[in-house]
Write a protein that holds these residues in place. Structure first.
Motif, PDB file in Angstrom:
ATOM      1  N   ASP A  35       0.835  -1.202   0.000  1.00  0.00           N
ATOM      2  CA  ASP A  35       0.000   0.000   0.000  1.00  0.00           C
ATOM      3  C   ASP A  35       0.866   1.247   0.000  1.00  0.00           C
ATOM      4  O   ASP A  35       1.965   1.253   0.567  1.00  0.00           O
ATOM      5  N   SER A  70      -5.998  -0.043  -6.792  1.00  0.00           N
ATOM      6  CA  SER A  70      -7.249   0.596  -6.401  1.00  0.00           C
ATOM      7  C   SER A  70      -6.979   1.746  -5.444  1.00  0.00           C
ATOM      8  O   SER A  70      -6.065   1.692  -4.626  1.00  0.00           O
ATOM      9  N   TRP A  71      -7.825   2.766  -5.570  1.00  0.00           N
ATOM     10  CA  TRP A  71      -7.784   3.918  -4.680  1.00  0.00           C
ATOM     11  C   TRP A  71      -8.797   3.696  -3.564  1.00  0.00           C
ATOM     12  O   TRP A  71      -9.916   3.270  -3.826  1.00  0.00           O
ATOM     13  N   TYR A  72      -8.401   4.007  -2.347  1.00  0.00           N
ATOM     14  CA  TYR A  72      -9.287   3.845  -1.192  1.00  0.00           C
ATOM     15  C   TYR A  72      -9.258   5.099  -0.343  1.00  0.00           C
ATOM     16  O   TYR A  72      -8.224   5.758  -0.205  1.00  0.00           O
ATOM     17  N   ALA A 105     -10.177   2.917  -9.666  1.00  0.00           N
ATOM     18  CA  ALA A 105      -9.120   2.000 -10.087  1.00  0.00           C
ATOM     19  C   ALA A 105      -8.023   2.768 -10.805  1.00  0.00           C
ATOM     20  O   ALA A 105      -8.280   3.773 -11.469  1.00  0.00           O
ATOM     21  N   TRP A 147     -12.409   0.780   4.819  1.00  0.00           N
ATOM     22  CA  TRP A 147     -11.825   1.093   3.523  1.00  0.00           C
ATOM     23  C   TRP A 147     -12.941   1.209   2.492  1.00  0.00           C
ATOM     24  O   TRP A 147     -13.699   0.265   2.279  1.00  0.00           O
ATOM     25  N   HIS A 148     -13.035   2.367   1.854  1.00  0.00           N
ATOM     26  CA  HIS A 148     -14.041   2.623   0.832  1.00  0.00           C
ATOM     27  C   HIS A 148     -13.327   2.778  -0.514  1.00  0.00           C
ATOM     28  O   HIS A 148     -12.544   3.716  -0.683  1.00  0.00           O
ATOM     29  N   ARG A 149     -13.608   1.876  -1.443  1.00  0.00           N
ATOM     30  CA  ARG A 149     -12.960   1.941  -2.764  1.00  0.00           C
ATOM     31  C   ARG A 149     -13.572   3.090  -3.552  1.00  0.00           C
ATOM     32  O   ARG A 149     -14.789   3.185  -3.682  1.00  0.00           O
TER      33      ARG A 149
END
Length: 127
Positions: free
Chosen positions: A28, A49-51, A63, A58-60
């Protein structure tokens, strides 16, 4: 012990993601300017992925490389304000379930701009 559990705190950019993709022990990346923003590498290390992390959840939010670091950082205030796309939920932890109108409008504008940009990229012929 699993050595692939390391999180590095860096100034997130596409170049920084590329540099750290070569380091197998980094899973990460965390942005130094926005501690809640994280990037997690995919298995092939060319995607990820961006979170947005809020209270250990963790909220995605997208991408990579579909959304670049610059796009995510530009949209971050609206994404935070909109509660990561979950209506009635503010990531700032407010007690009420209503979103301010300016947050909703700003989030819709950002999402529409990202959507139109992605459509433009997908329809553009390869050079």
């Amino acid at each position: 012990m699993n050595t692939k559990i390391k999180t590095l705190t860096v100034k997130l950019s596409d170049a920084e993601i590329g540099r750290n993709a070569k380091l197998e022990h980094v899973r990460d990346l965390r942005d130094a300017g926005h501690p809640a923003l994280h990037f997690r590498f995919g298995k092939n290390r060319t995607r990820g992925s961006w979170y947005l992390v809020n209270k250990r959840r963790w909220h995605r939010i997208g991408a990579f490389p579909d959304l670049s670091a610059k796009q995510v950082l530009a949209a971050l205030p609206s994404v935070r304000c909109a509660g990561v796309g979950q209506p009635g939920r503010l990531s700032a932890g407010a007690d009420h379930a209503e979103l301010p109108d300016h947050c909703v409008r700003g989030s819709i504008d950002v999402l529409e701009a990202i959507r139109s940009y992605l459509l433009l990229i997908q329809t553009r012929p390869a050079a």
